[in-house]
Design an enzyme around this catalytic site. Structure first.
Site, PDB file in Angstrom:
ATOM      1  N   LYS A 162     -45.755  77.794  58.768  1.00  0.00           N
ATOM      2  CA  LYS A 162     -44.533  77.591  57.973  1.00  0.00           C
ATOM      3  C   LYS A 162     -44.775  78.281  56.632  1.00  0.00           C
ATOM      4  O   LYS A 162     -45.356  77.715  55.716  1.00  0.00           O
ATOM      5  CB  LYS A 162     -44.304  76.086  57.789  1.00  0.00           C
ATOM      6  CG  LYS A 162     -42.879  75.660  57.575  1.00  0.00           C
ATOM      7  CD  LYS A 162     -42.185  76.225  56.361  1.00  0.00           C
ATOM      8  CE  LYS A 162     -42.612  75.617  55.067  1.00  0.00           C
ATOM      9  NZ  LYS A 162     -42.052  76.311  53.893  1.00  0.00           N
ATOM     10  N   PHE A 211     -45.964  80.492  47.923  1.00  0.00           N
ATOM     11  CA  PHE A 211     -45.319  81.803  47.709  1.00  0.00           C
ATOM     12  C   PHE A 211     -46.268  82.839  47.114  1.00  0.00           C
ATOM     13  O   PHE A 211     -46.016  84.035  47.205  1.00  0.00           O
ATOM     14  CB  PHE A 211     -44.097  81.640  46.784  1.00  0.00           C
ATOM     15  CG  PHE A 211     -44.455  81.571  45.310  1.00  0.00           C
ATOM     16  CD1 PHE A 211     -44.686  82.735  44.577  1.00  0.00           C
ATOM     17  CD2 PHE A 211     -44.606  80.354  44.654  1.00  0.00           C
ATOM     18  CE1 PHE A 211     -45.038  82.683  43.229  1.00  0.00           C
ATOM     19  CE2 PHE A 211     -44.948  80.289  43.319  1.00  0.00           C
ATOM     20  CZ  PHE A 211     -45.180  81.450  42.598  1.00  0.00           C
ATOM     21  N   GLU A 215     -40.623  79.643  51.943  1.00  0.00           N
ATOM     22  CA  GLU A 215     -39.262  80.141  52.182  1.00  0.00           C
ATOM     23  C   GLU A 215     -38.850  81.187  51.152  1.00  0.00           C
ATOM     24  O   GLU A 215     -37.831  81.844  51.296  1.00  0.00           O
ATOM     25  CB  GLU A 215     -38.259  78.980  52.227  1.00  0.00           C
ATOM     26  CG  GLU A 215     -38.135  78.144  50.959  1.00  0.00           C
ATOM     27  CD  GLU A 215     -39.170  77.024  50.846  1.00  0.00           C
ATOM     28  OE1 GLU A 215     -40.327  77.220  51.261  1.00  0.00           O
ATOM     29  OE2 GLU A 215     -38.810  75.954  50.304  1.00  0.00           O
ATOM     30  N   ARG A 216     -39.659  81.338  50.083  1.00  0.00           N
ATOM     31  CA  ARG A 216     -39.317  82.359  49.076  1.00  0.00           C
ATOM     32  C   ARG A 216     -39.823  83.737  49.488  1.00  0.00           C
ATOM     33  O   ARG A 216     -39.327  84.747  49.027  1.00  0.00           O
ATOM     34  CB  ARG A 216     -39.941  81.983  47.736  1.00  0.00           C
ATOM     35  CG  ARG A 216     -39.364  80.705  47.185  1.00  0.00           C
ATOM     36  CD  ARG A 216     -40.145  80.282  45.971  1.00  0.00           C
ATOM     37  NE  ARG A 216     -39.810  78.927  45.601  1.00  0.00           N
ATOM     38  CZ  ARG A 216     -40.595  78.130  44.915  1.00  0.00           C
ATOM     39  NH1 ARG A 216     -41.773  78.553  44.514  1.00  0.00           N
ATOM     40  NH2 ARG A 216     -40.238  76.919  44.617  1.00  0.00           N
ATOM     41  N   CYS A 273     -53.836  80.727  41.826  1.00  0.00           N
ATOM     42  CA  CYS A 273     -54.499  79.422  41.671  1.00  0.00           C
ATOM     43  C   CYS A 273     -55.871  79.600  41.043  1.00  0.00           C
ATOM     44  O   CYS A 273     -56.490  78.628  40.634  1.00  0.00           O
ATOM     45  CB  CYS A 273     -54.620  78.729  43.013  1.00  0.00           C
ATOM     46  SG  CYS A 273     -55.717  79.589  44.127  1.00  0.00           S
ATOM     47  N   SER A 298     -48.737  73.365  45.591  1.00  0.00           N
ATOM     48  CA  SER A 298     -48.918  72.633  44.333  1.00  0.00           C
ATOM     49  C   SER A 298     -49.537  71.252  44.600  1.00  0.00           C
ATOM     50  O   SER A 298     -49.436  70.715  45.710  1.00  0.00           O
ATOM     51  CB  SER A 298     -47.570  72.487  43.637  1.00  0.00           C
ATOM     52  OG  SER A 298     -46.672  71.817  44.493  1.00  0.00           O
ATOM     53  N   GLU A 342     -50.020  72.715  34.821  1.00  0.00           N
ATOM     54  CA  GLU A 342     -50.289  74.047  35.372  1.00  0.00           C
ATOM     55  C   GLU A 342     -49.040  74.886  35.077  1.00  0.00           C
ATOM     56  O   GLU A 342     -47.970  74.632  35.641  1.00  0.00           O
ATOM     57  CB  GLU A 342     -50.516  73.975  36.887  1.00  0.00           C
ATOM     58  CG  GLU A 342     -50.813  75.332  37.495  1.00  0.00           C
ATOM     59  CD  GLU A 342     -50.898  75.322  39.024  1.00  0.00           C
ATOM     60  OE1 GLU A 342     -50.176  74.556  39.663  1.00  0.00           O
ATOM     61  OE2 GLU A 342     -51.692  76.118  39.556  1.00  0.00           O
TER      62      GLU A 342
HETATM   63  P1  NAD Z   1     -45.215  74.451  46.608  1.00  0.00           P
HETATM   64  O1  NAD Z   1     -46.047  73.219  46.643  1.00  0.00           O
HETATM   65  O2  NAD Z   1     -43.888  74.387  45.944  1.00  0.00           O
HETATM   66  O3  NAD Z   1     -44.908  74.951  48.110  1.00  0.00           O
HETATM   67  C1  NAD Z   1     -45.931  75.124  49.058  1.00  0.00           C
HETATM   68  C2  NAD Z   1     -45.357  74.865  50.454  1.00  0.00           C
HETATM   69  O4  NAD Z   1     -44.906  73.522  50.535  1.00  0.00           O
HETATM   70  C3  NAD Z   1     -44.179  75.765  50.795  1.00  0.00           C
HETATM   71  O5  NAD Z   1     -44.309  76.208  52.116  1.00  0.00           O
HETATM   72  C4  NAD Z   1     -42.971  74.842  50.619  1.00  0.00           C
HETATM   73  O6  NAD Z   1     -41.918  75.136  51.502  1.00  0.00           O
HETATM   74  C5  NAD Z   1     -43.529  73.466  50.923  1.00  0.00           C
HETATM   75  N1  NAD Z   1     -42.870  72.407  50.153  1.00  0.00           N
HETATM   76  C6  NAD Z   1     -42.366  72.513  48.889  1.00  0.00           C
HETATM   77  N2  NAD Z   1     -41.844  71.331  48.500  1.00  0.00           N
HETATM   78  C7  NAD Z   1     -42.027  70.474  49.518  1.00  0.00           C
HETATM   79  C8  NAD Z   1     -41.705  69.081  49.705  1.00  0.00           C
HETATM   80  N3  NAD Z   1     -41.100  68.371  48.757  1.00  0.00           N
HETATM   81  N4  NAD Z   1     -42.052  68.503  50.868  1.00  0.00           N
HETATM   82  C9  NAD Z   1     -42.666  69.198  51.833  1.00  0.00           C
HETATM   83  N5  NAD Z   1     -42.994  70.523  51.707  1.00  0.00           N
HETATM   84  C10 NAD Z   1     -42.686  71.144  50.564  1.00  0.00           C
HETATM   85  O7  NAD Z   1     -46.127  75.609  45.989  1.00  0.00           O
HETATM   86  P2  NAD Z   1     -45.703  77.082  45.576  1.00  0.00           P
HETATM   87  O8  NAD Z   1     -44.877  77.024  44.345  1.00  0.00           O
HETATM   88  O9  NAD Z   1     -45.195  77.828  46.745  1.00  0.00           O
HETATM   89  O10 NAD Z   1     -47.156  77.713  45.244  1.00  0.00           O
HETATM   90  C11 NAD Z   1     -47.757  77.632  43.992  1.00  0.00           C
HETATM   91  C12 NAD Z   1     -48.765  76.509  43.932  1.00  0.00           C
HETATM   92  O11 NAD Z   1     -49.771  76.693  44.922  1.00  0.00           O
HETATM   93  C13 NAD Z   1     -49.526  76.457  42.609  1.00  0.00           C
HETATM   94  O12 NAD Z   1     -49.663  75.115  42.209  1.00  0.00           O
HETATM   95  C14 NAD Z   1     -50.879  77.060  42.950  1.00  0.00           C
HETATM   96  O13 NAD Z   1     -51.934  76.660  42.110  1.00  0.00           O
HETATM   97  C15 NAD Z   1     -51.071  76.567  44.332  1.00  0.00           C
HETATM   98  N6  NAD Z   1     -52.046  77.354  45.079  1.00  0.00           N
HETATM   99  C16 NAD Z   1     -53.235  76.777  45.380  1.00  0.00           C
HETATM  100  C17 NAD Z   1     -54.193  77.502  46.071  1.00  0.00           C
HETATM  101  C18 NAD Z   1     -55.528  76.882  46.432  1.00  0.00           C
HETATM  102  O14 NAD Z   1     -56.208  77.408  47.306  1.00  0.00           O
HETATM  103  N7  NAD Z   1     -55.919  75.783  45.810  1.00  0.00           N
HETATM  104  C19 NAD Z   1     -53.928  78.824  46.449  1.00  0.00           C
HETATM  105  C20 NAD Z   1     -52.687  79.376  46.128  1.00  0.00           C
HETATM  106  C21 NAD Z   1     -51.743  78.628  45.455  1.00  0.00           C
END
Ligand code: NAD
Length: 499
Positions: free
Chosen positions: A173, A149, A176-177, A281, A226, A384
């Protein structure tokens, strides 16, 4: 209530699913739209169509594909303000920050305008008598991008541009937020000349993600989110024989040496710690001053700067430093972690927990919080937080500070502020983190380098964007060719003479 659709074969199509997710306005706490959470059958159908469309796109020469990127880049530029507004509406970040989100994505698109140079192969002349070798990079077929998101424009562009320029079709994909920006980008790609079906945007949650991971046609998955989800996706994708690169969470430390310019270090910490409400991140969440005197002086400089930060909705204009966090649950989690820091003995020097904004009482705002005397065993250090919270961990020596960073599970970014080149060089050389800043708090590499963390911040191989992205989204084929008529007289094996 707006219902957010999928983008399939170049048109907006409403999913037949009965499951939906609310898309919130984080500043007001109101639901502003609903996104349908697509089913496995819808995903499989989108993939089958993408596989058909990819055949012609993959056979289109790279220069023509690059021209689509050129037009797309021009359109993103032209629609910068509109895209930034879309980002801010669903994410809540300030407009200047949202423009940065679009801009950093656009820079990756710009590199993809040079796709032909990135994709050209290698050639060995006369590898043996009459023998030449050449290698080529070919698209993988249908690939998937799953995005978080916190950068609704940038990360979808980091995924789409190199994958498409390399001749693949992509299933995107988005989170969804914040689904709307990715959908608008897909529309702009179509306007730029991308053939229908080559990019399919399928909205959803875990059900669609699992369908992506299990779909046999999808050859590769690029994920950002994450750490627990990154690790899960990497395991399931790899187990199903897919190429996977999964970028996860972070806990980024900044060392402040006694010889550093402390005003500059404090300014940098405030920008990198609290910008975008800490939902980056590459945010700095841990300040590590070396020596008690440095720590005392630094916290003195940080407190007024942190207290002066302005929190508000993006609509309040450029005066606002950062906006709300993404959900009510996220706000509650951040406040809970701050409580735990207090309970576990850290000193809360600026407390953002009770923050209220008149007229926005239901918004997901967190005021800025600053902790001193944080130790590595505390939850606020280990987790985090992904919110506007900075922790100061005091270290006696440079070696102790370096070891703190080295022992941390995450390895996305880190920084050192110092006037001493030798220390800076030593730090950059020894630290086990993927991106390092020297007097630079958020060292996101430019788009023609690559972006990626170490340790639990990334699973899989190769980084995002730059040359690594072209390697990730293509496979190498190497041809060894021999032409009998081309063998020189008197050569080692003169096949002509053998006839
Ligand atoms: P998230 O892991 O909750 O969601 C990321 C994606 O995974 C979304 O599209 C979501 O729909 C999907 N998802 C969520 N739960 C799932 C599950 N149980 N099974 C399958 N798919 C699932 O992350 P977020 O809250 O959207 O984003 C924030 C996180 O992303 C933070 O931890 C941040 O550090 C990280 N991030 C990392 C980078 C990098 O390049 N390392 C860059 C940006 C953000």
């Amino acid at each position: 209530m707006d219902v957010i659709k999928n983008f399939i074969d170049g048109a907006f199509v409403e999913s037949g699913s009965t499951r939906t997710a609310d898309v919130m306005n984080p500043a007001t706490g109101e639901v502003q739209a609903q996104v349908k959470l697509s089913s496995k059958a819808e995903l499989d159908d989108a993939v089958a169509r993408a596989a058909e469309a990819q055949k012609a796109w993959g056979a289109t020469n790279p220069q023509r594909r690059a021209r689509v990127m050129m037009k797309f880049g021009a359109l993103v530029n032209e629609h910068m303000d509109e895209l930034a507004e879309l980002v801010s509406r669903e994410h809540g970040k300030t407009l200047p920050d949202a423009r940065g989100d679009v801009q950093r994505g656009l820079e990756v698109v710009e590199v993809c305008m040079g796709a032909p140079a990135m994709l050209k192969g290698e050639f060995t002349d006369d590898g043996g008598p009459g023998i030449d070798l050449y290698s080529m990079r070919q698209p993988l077929g249908v690939v998937a991008g799953i995005t978080p998101f916190n950068f609704p424009a940038m990360i979808p562009m980091w995924k789409m541009a190199p994958a498409l320029a390399s001749g693949n079709a992509m299933i995107l994909k988005p989170s969804e937020r914040v689904p709307s920006t990715a959908l608008r980008l897909a529309e702009l790609l179509q306007e730029a000349g991308l053939p229908d079906g080559v990019l399919q945007v399928v909205n959803g949650d875990k059900e669609v993600v699992d369908a992506i991971l299990d779909n046999e046609t999808i050859a590769a998955v690029g994920f950002v989110g994450s750490t627990p989800i990154a690790q899960y996706i990497y395991g399931r994708a790899a187990n199903n024989g897919k190429r996977a690169q999964c970028f996860g969470g972070a806990k980024n430390h900044m060392l402040i040496m006694p010889d550093a310019d402390l005003d500059k270090a404090a300014d940098a910490l405030v920008g990198a710690g609290y910008g975008a409400a800490g939902e980056r991140c590459m945010a700095i969440s841990v300040a590590v001053p070396v020596g008690q005197e440095t720590a005392d002086r630094l916290i003195e400089k940080l407190v007024p700067r942190v207290e002066n930060l302005k929190v508000g909705p993006y609509t309040a204009g450029d005066d606002v430093d950062f906006g709300p966090v993404i959900t009510a649950a996220s706000k509650a989690r951040i406040n809970g972690l701050i409580d735990s820091g207090v309970d576990q003995g850290a000193k809360l020097v600026v407390d953002g927990r009770g923050f209220q904004l008149q007229g926005y009482e239901n918004g997901f705002f967190c005021g800025p919080s600053l902790f001193d005397n944080v130790t590595p065993d505390m939850d606020i250090y280990k987790e985090e937080i992904f919110g506007p919270v900075l922790s100061q961990v005091r270290m006696e020596t440079y070696e102790d500070a370096l070891n703190l960073v080295m022992d941390n599970d995450y390895g996305n970014g880190t920084a050192i502020f110092t006037a001493d080149g030798d220390t800076a060089r030593d730090f950059a050389h020894r630290v086990n983190v993927g991106m390092v800043g020297i007097n630079f708090p958020i060292p996101v590499p430019l788009s023609y380098h690559t972006f990626g963390g170490w340790k639990k911040s990334a699973f899989g191989d190769l980084n995002q964007y730059g040359p690594d992205a072209f390697r990730f989204y293509t496979k190498t084929k190497t041809v060894t060719a021999r032409w009998f008529s081309g063998i020189k007289e008197g050569g080692e094996f003169n096949f002509k003479a053998m006839d």
